[in-house]
Write a protein that holds these residues in place. Structure first.
Motif, PDB file in Angstrom:
ATOM      1  N   LEU A 181       0.823  -1.216   0.000  1.00 26.24           N
ATOM      2  CA  LEU A 181       0.000   0.000   0.000  1.00 26.24           C
ATOM      3  C   LEU A 181       0.856   1.265   0.000  1.00 26.24           C
ATOM      4  N   ALA A 182       2.063   1.172   0.571  1.00 26.64           N
ATOM      5  CA  ALA A 182       2.940   2.348   0.624  1.00 26.64           C
ATOM      6  C   ALA A 182       3.426   2.759  -0.762  1.00 26.64           C
ATOM      7  N   TRP A 183       3.314   1.859  -1.747  1.00 23.14           N
ATOM      8  CA  TRP A 183       3.707   2.206  -3.118  1.00 23.14           C
ATOM      9  C   TRP A 183       2.591   2.932  -3.868  1.00 23.14           C
ATOM     10  N   VAL A 184       1.393   2.982  -3.300  1.00 26.52           N
ATOM     11  CA  VAL A 184       0.253   3.554  -4.010  1.00 26.52           C
ATOM     12  C   VAL A 184       0.491   5.003  -4.446  1.00 26.52           C
ATOM     13  N   PRO A 185       1.031   5.909  -3.587  1.00 28.61           N
ATOM     14  CA  PRO A 185       1.254   7.289  -4.068  1.00 28.61           C
ATOM     15  C   PRO A 185       2.158   7.356  -5.294  1.00 28.61           C
ATOM     16  N   LEU A 186       3.206   6.537  -5.310  1.00 27.68           N
ATOM     17  CA  LEU A 186       4.123   6.547  -6.451  1.00 27.68           C
ATOM     18  C   LEU A 186       3.443   5.971  -7.689  1.00 27.68           C
ATOM     19  N   LEU A 187       2.683   4.897  -7.512  1.00 27.88           N
ATOM     20  CA  LEU A 187       1.969   4.316  -8.643  1.00 27.88           C
ATOM     21  C   LEU A 187       0.926   5.285  -9.178  1.00 27.88           C
ATOM     22  N   ALA A 188       0.266   5.996  -8.263  1.00 31.15           N
ATOM     23  CA  ALA A 188      -0.739   6.971  -8.688  1.00 31.15           C
ATOM     24  C   ALA A 188      -0.090   8.107  -9.478  1.00 31.15           C
ATOM     25  N   TRP A 189       1.069   8.582  -8.991  1.00 30.56           N
ATOM     26  CA  TRP A 189       1.760   9.650  -9.714  1.00 30.56           C
ATOM     27  C   TRP A 189       2.113   9.189 -11.125  1.00 30.56           C
ATOM     28  N   ASN A 190       2.658   7.983 -11.243  1.00 29.09           N
ATOM     29  CA  ASN A 190       3.029   7.470 -12.563  1.00 29.09           C
ATOM     30  C   ASN A 190       1.803   7.288 -13.453  1.00 29.09           C
ATOM     31  N   SER A 191       0.705   6.836 -12.868  1.00 33.48           N
ATOM     32  CA  SER A 191      -0.523   6.668 -13.651  1.00 33.48           C
ATOM     33  C   SER A 191      -1.021   8.000 -14.195  1.00 33.48           C
TER      34      SER A 191
END
Length: 613
Positions: A203-213
């Motif tokens: 879940l801690a990767w979600v902000p980074l994944l969201a930014w990339n998306s």
């Protein structure tokens, strides 16, 4: 008990001395360009950024909010993590190998150059090392017995790592491989509490994944694809030379003995020994192999640190099996490595010492010249009309000047360097990528030192296309011109016409470092697009000695066919200098270039040696 007391005393003395030294260096060392950009990101708080997850920027913001707006304040959170790390390594080693080995592991963490200097700079490797040690500790405990406390520590470590750097994915992968290779690890992975901890880490990767998306996977593409050639290069073999220097040779051998021991099966404490060896060995071997295909232009010697920390936990056990003389040599060699590492940072933080490295391969240019540049910029802005805006030639200049001037919103011209370091998208999101076509008085700051010389004229012409012909610059030169900036007062309304660019020059004779005769021949070429040159002064050690005879035929247009200096091909110059009055030793030959438009530019100096006579 006596051995334990001695080991504890050594650790406490080393920790006190090293921590104090790090504070002193961190307070004096100018900001590295990446640190300045992390500060800028911290002034634009977000969940993630184009180059990194958010934690490094958040820590930088915390540092200046708590410690004040100066380099030590910015670095305080990172120094705190660096000071915590030896205690954490010591505690892990104590749990599995006893008190003496625990204190010794902490001391080795304070002596190994890579870990000893951690925290002096505000970089993502600091929280990432913290995350790696937290996960290492949790994993070792979970191998013995799965409990809630260790699972929570694992989850926290995974969260910190996910918020630190893309490279932490590699740490996670290595941890999985190590656990899958061990029966205790496979048994541990069947416990649902472990998967809950892993889910929290995911879940801690979600902000980074969201930014990339939201940004067309720009950050992921940069980190995985664009910054790496992915072609086999034999330069990867330098790993075998550089890494023993970074950790000291005997300590490197001891760590590899831990890694080899990790391949052997066993029970009890041996399970943790295997775990430390496998994590460290697999990690280091993977980075070595990737080094044949990945980015070699930027600094990467610190990448194996998480693996080294894992192996360092068990190194005291290996060292205690060596002969006394070899064991002492390993400790003293590590101490010498620590001293050399601090000496480099002290040199980089001292203008006088840094100047001595000018012209050499290891000149620390990214640390140099920012305070003199900021002083010159303030002086120029005072003399320009109210409302003058600052325009930087690339992200390095924008971030460093931003920190010096406490302005996180300096606009930046598009530059290949912004793309190369993955910062263009972020600058665009902040609205700081300037197209150069807006009106209003501006002070443009360029850093020609950031450009390969053969590409510099192309860069000048590209800037002319963006902002128009360039007026005569103010030159800010540091360390004999090896860090050099150009300041241009751009008019309120964009000018049109042929490109007027800064002067360019080259000294053919003498070559850098040459031992010269009494009658020294000086020759070379110089030109200035748009207006040409009227005069060339020759300087020795910053003092005028003569004017060169300018106008000899020397056609440089095959290299730069786009050059529009009307004096081509007559751009060569010559003169002779009597060196009999110079003291034996190293001296500096410079040029002062006078344009036909009245501009005066000091060129980068070149060393020569007057021998004893």
């Amino acid at each position: 008990m006596q051995g334990e007391q001695r080991a504890r005393t050594i650790f406490l003395c080393l920790w006190t001395l090293v921590t104090a030294a790090k504070l002193v260096v961190a307070a004096r060392l100018p900001l590295f360009v990446d640190e300045a950009f992390y500060w800028q990101e911290g002034q634009h708080l977000a969940a993630a950024y184009s180059d990194l997850p958010g934690l490094t920027a958040w820590l930088a913001r915390l540092g200046v909010e708590v410690g004040g707006h100066h380099v030590l304040g910015l670095r305080l959170p990172f120094l705190a993590i660096g000071a915590w790390l030896p205690w954490a390594v010591s505690r892990i080693a104590t749990r599995w190998f006893g008190n003496v080995a625990g204190w010794q592991a902490g001391s080795l963490t304070l002596l190994m150059p890579l870990s000893a200097t951690l925290g002096m700079m505000a970089v993502p490797d600091v929280p990432m090392a913290m995350a790696a040690v937290l996960c290492l500790d949790a994993g070792a405990r979970l191998l013995r017995n799965v409990d809630a406390a260790a699972a929570v520590k694992l989850a926290f470590g995974l969260m910190v790592g996910a918020l630190s750097h893309y490279r932490f994915i590699g740490v996670i992968a290595v941890g999985f491989i190590a656990l899958l290779l061990m029966p205790q690890g496979r048994r541990m992975l069947r416990d649902p509490r472990i998967w809950v901890a892993l889910a929290v880490g995911v879940l801690a990767w979600v902000p980074l994944l969201a930014w990339n998306s939201d940004n067309h996977e720009a950050g992921l593409k940069f980190q995985v694809v664009e910054r790496h050639p992915w072609d086999f290069e034999w330069t990867g073999l330098w790993f075998l030379v550089i890494q023993p220097m970074m950790v000291t040779p005997l300590l490197c051998i001891a760590m590899w003995k831990v890694a080899v021991a990790g391949t052997r099966a066993g029970d009890g404490t041996r399970a943790q020994w295997r775990y430390f060896g496998l994590v460290g060995g697999v990690s280091t071997l993977a980075i070595f192999l990737l080094g044949f295909f990945t980015d070699v232009e930027r600094i990467s010697f610190h990448w194996p640190l998480p693996g080294y920390l894992a192996m360092l936990v068990a190194v005291p056990v290996v060292l205690n099996g060596w002969p006394r003389w070899l064991r002492r040599t390993a400790w003293w060699t590590a101490g010498v490595g620590l001293t050399l590492a601090f000496a480099y940072y002290l040199m980089a933080s001292s203008p006088a010492l840094r100047e001595q490295l000018a012209g050499y391969k290891y000149y620390p240019r990214n640390f140099a010249g920012w305070e003199p540049l900021a002083a010159a910029v303030r002086d120029e802005l005072r003399q320009m009309p109210p409302g003058t805006t600052l325009l930087a030639g690339n992200f390095k200049v924008g971030a460093e000047l931003g920190f010096q001037l406490e302005d996180a919103d300096i606009e930046v011209l598009p530059h290949p360097l912004n793309d190369k370091h993955g910062r263009s998208v972020q600058l665009g999101l902040w609205g700081l990528l300037h197209d150069g076509r807006r009106n209003g008085p501006r002070l443009l700051v360029l850093s020609p030192s950031d450009q390969r010389y053969r590409e510099l004229l192309d860069r000048y012409h590209a800037i002319c296309a963006q902002v128009g012909p360039l007026p005569g610059p103010r030159v800010v030169s540091t360390d004999h011109g090896f860090q050099r900036f150009l300041l241009f007062r751009l008019p309120a309304q964009r000018s049109e016409g042929a490109c007027v660019a800064p002067a360019m020059a080259w000294l053919d004779s003498p070559s850098a470092g040459d031992r010269v005769e009494v009658d020294m021949q000086v020759s070379g070429w110089a030109f200035k697009d748009g207006v040409g040159l009227a005069r060339i002064e020759v300087l020795v050690d910053g003092r005028h000695v003569t004017d060169a005879v300018y106008g000899r035929s020397f056609d440089i247009r095959p290299a730069w066919p786009q050059s529009n200096d009307a004096q081509h091909p007559h751009v060569g110059f010559d003169t002779r200098i009597d060196t009999s009055g110079l003291a034996p030793g190293r001296h500096w030959l410079g040029l002062r270039l006078h344009g036909n438009d009245g501009s005066v530019e000091t060129w980068q100096e070149q060393s020569f040696v007057v021998p004893m006579r």
